[in-house]
Design a protein around this motif. Structure first.
Motif, PDB file in Angstrom:
ATOM      1  N   SER A   6       0.827  -1.199   0.000  1.00 46.66           N
ATOM      2  CA  SER A   6       0.000   0.000   0.000  1.00 46.66           C
ATOM      3  C   SER A   6       0.863   1.251   0.000  1.00 46.66           C
ATOM      4  N   LEU A  17      -3.708   3.872  -0.574  1.00 48.46           N
ATOM      5  CA  LEU A  17      -3.899   3.098  -1.803  1.00 48.46           C
ATOM      6  C   LEU A  17      -3.459   1.662  -1.533  1.00 48.46           C
ATOM      7  N   PHE A  48      -2.915  -2.298  -2.774  1.00 46.44           N
ATOM      8  CA  PHE A  48      -2.647  -3.066  -3.980  1.00 46.44           C
ATOM      9  C   PHE A  48      -2.885  -4.554  -3.708  1.00 46.44           C
ATOM     10  N   LEU A  93       2.659  -0.732 -12.511  1.00 42.98           N
ATOM     11  CA  LEU A  93       1.414  -0.698 -11.736  1.00 42.98           C
ATOM     12  C   LEU A  93       1.414   0.491 -10.788  1.00 42.98           C
ATOM     13  N   LEU A  94       2.514   0.698 -10.103  1.00 40.96           N
ATOM     14  CA  LEU A  94       2.624   1.838  -9.201  1.00 40.96           C
ATOM     15  C   LEU A  94       2.375   3.152  -9.933  1.00 40.96           C
ATOM     16  N   THR A 108       0.822   3.688 -12.761  1.00 40.14           N
ATOM     17  CA  THR A 108      -0.549   3.800 -13.258  1.00 40.14           C
ATOM     18  C   THR A 108      -1.508   4.252 -12.163  1.00 40.14           C
ATOM     19  N   ARG A 109      -1.411   3.617 -10.984  1.00 35.62           N
ATOM     20  CA  ARG A 109      -2.310   3.960  -9.881  1.00 35.62           C
ATOM     21  C   ARG A 109      -2.049   5.378  -9.364  1.00 35.62           C
ATOM     22  N   LEU A 110      -0.778   5.715  -9.221  1.00 38.74           N
ATOM     23  CA  LEU A 110      -0.453   7.050  -8.730  1.00 38.74           C
ATOM     24  C   LEU A 110      -0.854   8.130  -9.728  1.00 38.74           C
ATOM     25  N   ALA A 138      -3.242   8.026 -11.902  1.00 39.99           N
ATOM     26  CA  ALA A 138      -4.699   8.180 -11.866  1.00 39.99           C
ATOM     27  C   ALA A 138      -5.130   9.011 -10.654  1.00 39.99           C
ATOM     28  N   LEU A 139      -4.503   8.766  -9.512  1.00 41.77           N
ATOM     29  CA  LEU A 139      -4.836   9.519  -8.298  1.00 41.77           C
ATOM     30  C   LEU A 139      -4.498  10.996  -8.463  1.00 41.77           C
ATOM     31  N   LYS A 152      -8.883  -5.085   1.657  1.00 40.11           N
ATOM     32  CA  LYS A 152      -9.010  -4.062   0.619  1.00 40.11           C
ATOM     33  C   LYS A 152      -9.134  -2.654   1.202  1.00 40.11           C
TER      34      LYS A 152
END
Length: 360
Positions: free
Chosen positions: A17, A36, A38, A53-54, A56-58, A60-61, A223
């Motif tokens: 996370s 966040l 994962f 992946l990191l 992409t998620r960051l 988007a945030l 989650k």
């Protein structure tokens, strides 16, 4: 037309996370805090994994929150932090000390990794030699964080190590509780790892970090970011007992091997994101005769937020620095004499031409 200032982000990268706080850059008030989570590990043995992946998620945030070009401060994983003392010739000034260290690193001055980022503090100066406190971290690992944060349009400003963040809270809130002669252990107890740093006279004297694969197999992260024990209560108590045995061995090692039997741990500051710190505090109190303390945090912060809260207290006065820690000393001794010892700065400059990390 009024332009709204960007907030300041504070991030801690954990096993699966990213915990973050968002602060108003001017008012220094909390805007938001979250995590966040994962489905897979993003940190393994202190190293970033699954960078795509990191990112992409960051990304988007950052786009969702409209935080593009906001400043960000981070906490580096504890796995690689190395703290030690070294003696060097007394006649060297600050600039010459840097050159001396660069020349002798991994020759006469041995470190457990190559290409380290090093900062130092002069602790004592004698006629022939001077004693330095060195804090080292792998420069390559720092570069990975720089690249990741830059790729998601954030502006890296400061990074720190977790023990200095916790210690900073003590200095801001509880410094009068301790004498400069006390040996204060900052104990960060998390589900799958522990980090220990002992401070004396405002200086980190010794540190140790342990991470257990067995514990990683026994805990799971939900989650919503809650750590859950997957085995029986008896297994949990047995596991905690084993860890307490290890802590007892460390305390004895510090007393007899580090301090030659002359001094011992006087206080333990318990923190971390272990799900039941209250129960853990009880177990520590039952096992050890030293004083056990927990952090007194503002109501909007939980104990799990302690490291990031301590990071928000850091005052960054060097505009070109990435890694810094506020220099402060523990309160004067009971005799009223302060030795003005300081927590060392960690600094990393970013080469504007190449975007690489370089030693000061």
């Amino acid at each position: 037309m009024l332009f709204k200032n960007k907030p300041h982000l504070f991030m801690q990268f954990l096993e699966r996370s990213i915990r973050y706080l968002v602060m108003d850059a001017q008012r220094k008030t909390l805007i938001e805090k979250d995590e966040l989570v994962f489905d897979t590990a993003i940190i393994q043995e202190g190293q970033l994994t699954n960078a795509s992946l990191l990112e992409t998620r960051l990304d988007a945030l950052i786009k969702e929150k409209k935080w593009k070009n906001a400043k960000v401060s981070i906490v580096l994983p504890d796995d690689f932090v190395t703290i030690r003392e070294e003696e060097i010739p007394s006649q060297l000034n600050a600039a010459e000390i840097k050159d001396y260290l660069n020349l002798h690193i991994n020759q006469s001055i041995r470190l457990p990794f190559d290409n380290p980022k090093i900062e130092f503090e002069v602790l004592e100066k004698k006629e022939i030699t001077q004693k330095l406190l060195l804090v080292a971290y792998p420069g390559e690992q720092v570069r990975h964080f720089l690249v990741l944060l830059g790729n998601v349009s954030l502006k890296p400003e400061v990074a720190d190590i977790s023990s200095l963040c916790i210690y900073r809270i003590l200095l801001n809130q509880n410094a009068d509780q301790f004498s400069s002669t006390d040996h204060v252990m900052v104990l960060q107890w998390n589900p799958v790892d522990t980090a220990i740093t002992v401070f004396n006279e405002g200086v980190p004297q010794f540190n140790r970090h342990t991470r257990s694969q067995r514990l990683m197999d026994s805990w799971k992260l939900s989650k919503d970011g809650q750590w859950e024990w997957t085995l029986s209560d008896e297994d949990l108590l047995e596991s905690l007992a084993d860890q307490l045995n290890g802590l007892e061995r460390f305390i004895e090692f510090y007393r007899y091997s580090v301090m030659d039997g002359n001094e011992s741990i006087s206080d333990i500051i318990l923190s971390g994101y272990f799900p039941d710190l209250n129960r853990l505090e009880e177990l520590l109190s039952e096992r050890f005769s030293v004083k056990i303390h927990t952090l007194n945090l503002p109501k909007e912060f939980s104990q799990a937020d302690a490291v990031l809260y301590g990071l928000t207290l850091k005052e960054n006065k060097r505009k070109d620095s990435l890694l810094t820690a506020k220099k402060q000393a523990m309160s004067p001794s009971k005799a009223g004499k302060s030795k003005k010892k300081k927590v060392p700065n960690l600094t990393v400059s970013k080469n504007k031409a190449e975007g690489e990390v370089a030693n000061d």
